[in-house]
Design a protein around this motif. Structure first.
Motif, PDB file in Angstrom:
ATOM      1  N   GLU A 192       0.920  -1.241  -0.369  1.00 42.46           N
ATOM      2  CA  GLU A 192       0.075   0.193   0.120  1.00 42.46           C
ATOM      3  C   GLU A 192       0.704   1.248  -0.124  1.00 42.46           C
ATOM      4  O   GLU A 192       0.995   2.504  -1.078  1.00 42.46           O
ATOM      5  CB  GLU A 192      -1.060   0.172   1.587  1.00 42.46           C
ATOM      6  CG  GLU A 192      -1.677   1.412   1.199  1.00 42.46           C
ATOM      7  CD  GLU A 192      -3.063   1.209   2.454  1.00 42.46           C
ATOM      8  OE1 GLU A 192      -3.433   2.252   2.879  1.00 42.46           O
ATOM      9  OE2 GLU A 192      -2.694   0.458   3.084  1.00 42.46           O
ATOM     10  N   THR A 193       1.892   1.500   1.023  1.00 40.86           N
ATOM     11  CA  THR A 193       3.118   2.582   0.764  1.00 40.86           C
ATOM     12  C   THR A 193       3.423   2.519  -0.436  1.00 40.86           C
ATOM     13  O   THR A 193       3.519   3.975  -1.435  1.00 40.86           O
ATOM     14  CB  THR A 193       3.629   2.508   1.996  1.00 40.86           C
ATOM     15  OG1 THR A 193       3.621   1.865   3.396  1.00 40.86           O
ATOM     16  CG2 THR A 193       4.751   3.470   1.913  1.00 40.86           C
ATOM     17  N   ASN A 249       1.932   1.532  -3.333  1.00 45.05           N
ATOM     18  CA  ASN A 249       1.421   1.839  -4.947  1.00 45.05           C
ATOM     19  C   ASN A 249       0.983   3.723  -4.406  1.00 45.05           C
ATOM     20  O   ASN A 249       1.125   4.219  -5.737  1.00 45.05           O
ATOM     21  CB  ASN A 249       0.170   1.217  -4.453  1.00 45.05           C
ATOM     22  CG  ASN A 249       0.329  -0.191  -4.705  1.00 45.05           C
ATOM     23  OD1 ASN A 249       1.590  -0.212  -5.247  1.00 45.05           O
ATOM     24  ND2 ASN A 249      -0.292  -0.522  -4.533  1.00 45.05           N
ATOM     25  N   ARG A 250       1.074   4.003  -3.180  1.00 50.16           N
ATOM     26  CA  ARG A 250       0.912   5.377  -3.054  1.00 50.16           C
ATOM     27  C   ARG A 250       2.285   6.370  -3.288  1.00 50.16           C
ATOM     28  O   ARG A 250       1.854   7.356  -4.006  1.00 50.16           O
ATOM     29  CB  ARG A 250       0.327   5.872  -1.729  1.00 50.16           C
ATOM     30  CG  ARG A 250      -1.018   4.819  -1.207  1.00 50.16           C
ATOM     31  CD  ARG A 250      -1.764   5.336   0.880  1.00 50.16           C
ATOM     32  NE  ARG A 250      -0.504   5.231   1.260  1.00 50.16           N
ATOM     33  CZ  ARG A 250      -0.390   5.513   2.225  1.00 50.16           C
ATOM     34  NH1 ARG A 250      -0.422   6.778   2.380  1.00 50.16           N
ATOM     35  NH2 ARG A 250       0.225   4.686   3.301  1.00 50.16           N
ATOM     36  N   LYS A 281       2.064   6.547  -6.843  1.00 46.45           N
ATOM     37  CA  LYS A 281       1.055   7.798  -7.271  1.00 46.45           C
ATOM     38  C   LYS A 281       1.472   9.020  -7.161  1.00 46.45           C
ATOM     39  O   LYS A 281       1.546  10.124  -7.526  1.00 46.45           O
ATOM     40  CB  LYS A 281      -0.236   7.581  -6.628  1.00 46.45           C
ATOM     41  CG  LYS A 281      -0.949   6.303  -6.974  1.00 46.45           C
ATOM     42  CD  LYS A 281      -1.791   5.765  -6.763  1.00 46.45           C
ATOM     43  CE  LYS A 281      -3.035   4.644  -6.915  1.00 46.45           C
ATOM     44  NZ  LYS A 281      -4.273   4.558  -5.776  1.00 46.45           N
ATOM     45  N   GLU A 303      -2.868  12.036  -1.019  1.00 49.70           N
ATOM     46  CA  GLU A 303      -2.494   9.266  -1.415  1.00 49.70           C
ATOM     47  C   GLU A 303      -2.741   9.648   0.343  1.00 49.70           C
ATOM     48  O   GLU A 303      -1.937   8.065   0.345  1.00 49.70           O
ATOM     49  CB  GLU A 303      -1.620   9.775  -1.792  1.00 49.70           C
ATOM     50  CG  GLU A 303      -1.565   9.723  -3.121  1.00 49.70           C
ATOM     51  CD  GLU A 303      -2.994   9.432  -3.969  1.00 49.70           C
ATOM     52  OE1 GLU A 303      -2.771   8.117  -3.391  1.00 49.70           O
ATOM     53  OE2 GLU A 303      -3.169  10.082  -4.782  1.00 49.70           O
ATOM     54  N   ASP A 304      -2.968  10.445   0.848  1.00 49.69           N
ATOM     55  CA  ASP A 304      -3.569   9.678   2.528  1.00 49.69           C
ATOM     56  C   ASP A 304      -2.327   9.658   3.503  1.00 49.69           C
ATOM     57  O   ASP A 304      -1.779   9.168   4.294  1.00 49.69           O
ATOM     58  CB  ASP A 304      -3.780   8.366   3.114  1.00 49.69           C
ATOM     59  CG  ASP A 304      -5.891   8.546   2.448  1.00 49.69           C
ATOM     60  OD1 ASP A 304      -6.015  10.262   2.807  1.00 49.69           O
ATOM     61  OD2 ASP A 304      -6.257   7.989   1.546  1.00 49.69           O
TER      62      ASP A 304
END
Length: 78
Positions: A8-9, A11-12, A15, A70-71
């Motif tokens: 997840e990290t 992938n963000r 982005k 992207e949080d």
């Protein structure tokens, strides 16, 4: 031994790089717990959930805005 980046990290982060439109230099990624203790860092690096990046000063605010979209949290400037 440090864990690899969480999917997840990573992938963000990809982005963020794509939206930024320029390469992002990683200064610090996954760190082992012993290194974190030496530099008084949080365990998010050891868990593969944090990254320190280098960016030109004039683009730092833009990169922070993208990262927040992207949080990413815990954002700081040095």
């Amino acid at each position: 031994m440090a864990k690899p980046f969480q999917d997840e990290t990573l992938n963000r982060l990809i982005k963020v790089r794509e939206c930024h439109g320029k390469p992002i230099v990683i200064n610090s990624g996954c760190c082992c717990p012993a290194h974190n203790a030496r530099v008084n860092a949080t365990m998010t690096h050891a868990a593969g959930q944090a990254v320190d990046v280098q960016v030109a000063l004039g683009r730092a605010c833009w990169l922070i805005q993208i990262a927040q979209q992207e949080d990413f949290t815990g954002i700081g400037l040095k």
